[in-house]
Enzyme design. Sequence first.
Site, PDB file in Angstrom:
ATOM      1  N   ASN A   1      21.301   6.654  11.554  1.00 54.72           N
ATOM      2  CA  ASN A   1      20.656   7.705  12.331  1.00 54.72           C
ATOM      3  C   ASN A   1      19.202   7.325  12.539  1.00 54.72           C
ATOM      4  OD1 ASN A   1      19.472  10.040  13.361  1.00 54.72           O
ATOM      5  ND2 ASN A   1      20.634  11.421  12.045  1.00 54.72           N
TER       6      ASN A   1
ATOM      7  N   ARG B   1      24.283   7.323  15.489  1.00 57.42           N
ATOM      8  CA  ARG B   1      23.833   8.445  16.301  1.00 57.42           C
ATOM      9  C   ARG B   1      23.152   7.908  17.556  1.00 57.42           C
ATOM     10  NH1 ARG B   1      18.475  11.915  15.601  1.00 57.42           N
ATOM     11  NH2 ARG B   1      18.832  13.496  17.191  1.00 57.42           N
TER      12      ARG B   1
ATOM     13  N   ASP C   1      24.652  12.610  20.936  1.00 53.40           N
ATOM     14  CA  ASP C   1      24.254  14.007  20.740  1.00 53.40           C
ATOM     15  C   ASP C   1      24.614  14.869  21.941  1.00 53.40           C
ATOM     16  OD1 ASP C   1      23.182  14.787  18.282  1.00 53.40           O
ATOM     17  OD2 ASP C   1      21.320  13.726  18.638  1.00 53.40           O
TER      18      ASP C   1
END
Length: 366
Positions: free
Chosen positions: A12, A65, A122
């Site tokens: 991330n 991510r 996201d």
Amino acid sequence: MGTTDPAVLTVNAGSSSLQLHLVRDGRVLRTEHSERSPGPGTAGRAITDFLGADPGTAPAAVGHRLVHGGEAVREPTVVDDGVLEAVREYADLAPLHVPPALELVEAARRALPGVPHVLCPDTAFHAGLPDSAATYALPAEWRNRYGLRRYGFHGLSYAWALERAARLLDRPAGTLQVVLAHLGGGSSVCAVREGRSVDTSMGFTPLEGVPMSKRSGSVDPGMLLWLLSGRLTLDEVRDGLEHRSGLLGLSGGKSGDTRELVGSGDPAAALALEVFEHRVGREIAAAATSLDRLDALVFTGEIGWDQPEVREAVCRRLSPLGVEPPVRAGLDADGVVSAPGASVPVLVVRPREELQLARETLGALG
């Protein structure tokens, strides 16, 4: 006997941080958090050092991510060279996040060439936004030519928070109509109707919406045009909006961290918090208009989780929606912070993007 999920390395990359987690069966086996995102040439070392600390537990997959994949990646997607090339075309839509994330993907592929890598965007949580919420009031030729639309962000956090809220309320997520507020270094608000995002405050880029730690959030586009008409250069405006605005700009450069602003006694810090709380409350109220009812208000993100003073101040602005100030402050587990029997329960959920990342990675691999 029960089944055991394989271990997943989650990567991330934030705008100024890096979080690495080794996750198996919904539990974090090991974690490393750096407040500085690795630059070119050092990303590989961060990955290999983390893996080398525990060579006995090798990940079977890596989940990354991805803040913004544009139209190229709108759902968890297995990485190949073609996917990465397509994502690079959208990198300038999230310049603080996507370039370091791609650097880490390349580093992780070199360190772990024999395992699948998955990009978890996201934006996926908001992929089904209704046209009324996703469409900007811009010329049709612009929208069609450049793909101008609301994408929405913080989807990994929202997916996790929605499931946790459903468990806390003992109701199926598909029956809930809630507003979720992810408040942290980046902040946004999302309305969820029956398990689907139907409105969100962030848009084409992660710059829209409420003020953030260093990002401005929404400002008058006419003001930007005025500044760009001979007063500031494009690079100066970009730097100001991305790096010197938000809580940092409002506090006169004191800090972009609410933990340092709360109780400081500084008038500029007090103004920064008041503006932030006002704008968050306004976005929550606006998001509620996309729902038939408000079953709960859910706070997550670093500020939403561990800054009760900010939560209370936001809730005090929402009395017209039936929201009452929380009666519980600090929590060591997800829970309801409003009074028993409150007409609109207020919940707090610890952000666990790493667990959602692992879940979506395994889901993409079947």
